[in-house]
Design an enzyme around this catalytic site. Sequence first.
Site, PDB file in Angstrom:
ATOM      1  N   HIS A   1       3.850   6.727   4.171  1.00 11.51           N
ATOM      2  CA  HIS A   1       3.565   6.568   2.752  1.00 11.51           C
ATOM      3  C   HIS A   1       3.712   7.892   2.013  1.00 11.51           C
ATOM      4  CE1 HIS A   1       1.013   2.645   3.249  1.00 11.51           C
ATOM      5  NE2 HIS A   1       2.255   2.527   3.651  1.00 11.51           N
TER       6      HIS A   1
ATOM      7  N   ASP B   1       1.805   4.979   7.710  1.00  9.69           N
ATOM      8  CA  ASP B   1       0.997   5.351   6.543  1.00  9.69           C
ATOM      9  C   ASP B   1       1.251   6.835   6.286  1.00  9.69           C
ATOM     10  OD1 ASP B   1      -1.210   5.568   4.596  1.00  9.69           O
ATOM     11  OD2 ASP B   1      -1.879   3.656   5.420  1.00  9.69           O
TER      12      ASP B   1
END
Length: 555
Positions: free
Chosen positions: A329, A295
């Site tokens: 991300h 992430d």
Amino acid sequence: MKNLSSLLLLGMVLSISSQAIGQSNGSLPFTLPKVECPTFKADTISIDKYGAIKGGMVLNTVAIGKAIDACSNSGGGVVLVPKGVWLTGPITLKSNVNLHLQDGAVLQFSSNFDDFPLVMSYFEGWETVRCQSPISAKGQVNIAITGSGIIDGAGQVWRPVKKSKLTSAQWKALVSSGGVLSADKSTWYPSEKSLLGQNTTIQGYIKGGSMHEYEKIKDYLRPNMVSLVECKNVLLEGVTFQNSPAWNLHPLMCENLTINKVNVRNPWYAQNGDGVDIESCKNGVVTNSTFDVGDDGICIKSGKDEEGRKRGMPTENFLVENCVVFHGHGGFVIGSEMSGGVRNIIVRNCTFLGTDIGLRFKTTRGRGGVVENILVDGINMTNIPAEAINFSMYYMGKSPIAEPEDEGKTQTTVKEVGANPIADESTPQFKNFTIRNVACKGALQAIHLEGLPEMSIKNILFEDISIEAEKGIRCIEAEGVTFSNVTIKTTKGIPMEVINSTGVETSRVDLMGASQVKVSVGGKMAKGINLKGVAGASAATVKIGAGLSSSEIIK
């Protein structure tokens, strides 16, 4: 233990080197305060002296806890984790303790959910019930985790996994290992409790819920691996932190934070597998570290929505320097939980390799909070699947601006929407950013800025930027944006689109692409767009939307 005397001084040596890092603020545009680092007594206690047994077969929670308590109660020092594999349940750090992992030491957290009781904790900006974090501390002073060893959170037994993120062989092996599947067979969950949590709650949050209700979804309540709350003078240095159940490192409401030379790892498919999330903290540095996670890589936060605004604690006065993010991300991220505000942040000399987005600033209506005084200087990026630089105030929401592909057209259009909300305390703000000396080789889009109709993104300077991407610049609902010495090379679409924005300035801007049109300007609110600095700008290469006066576009 051999060479123990050299280890006795290690906590002091590490803190001295990190303190010097915290003082390296000579060339910053605003003053960052000195970061005070912890110092420790030379006394060292090895966990095996309190009955810990290496080998990964014996649970050492009690023995490690006794060593930490004894060290803290005697005035502090170093708690040594020697070479070997040490299985344990949750560990609570205490004041004046440096938990030091010797080279070759692996602190392996248990894969048994029962070892992690439900406690009041924090998750994604809210105070709520979660399973106890593998490593935690609250209200402690002078604490550290240092060394050359590895801390493994056994995240593989906690995390759901999407079928789309594995090969067929990997998926087959995972399903055969146990667990349960979602109704559509697209996601694997570790247990029935984990699946129930996904289906019946929002992020495991039950408003007014009792512990009995939370117990029904306990396995879903994945903890952050290292949770440090309201601590002062914190040092994380040298250690590899990996395989976290949720976020890896989560300092919250801490002061004087030094993170240096750490290696933070998670599988690329790890949901909520962030590297470090610094939330409502004051004064710190993140330096010389690597992140390869599932992430956001390096993320700044400050609470969520009304609860975050009520807390009212911004993350402020941080330097992020000389870091590499291999996957995630976002490379460097602010938000989306930024309701307490973020200010006085410097990010410089960092590299992002294959992160979904490079520089990511995200929020949404309802957050509130002000993000301001942000300097980004010296960022190199390659192979970015989405935007190299992204400002979005529509996180988890639907933008009113249609992509060209949505309409089957070559130019972005503005959809007709109802009355805009009125700005209030729940309206977030992004303002006063300087982003300079950025190079990116390969991205889907170079730069995307999108504010809200009721709150534009304000005062953004892009300087000395070179980006090669499929698509170029989109500037939507922004005010006071300057592009200086910017080169954008694109392969699709119009290289620069300006929509409902005001006060856009250009100087030495080179837009290279297949489209004859270099710049399009649209939206009934667009005005004060200065394109004099765009190479080759002319009536033939600048497209002005319907209803706009050409006098508003200075060519």
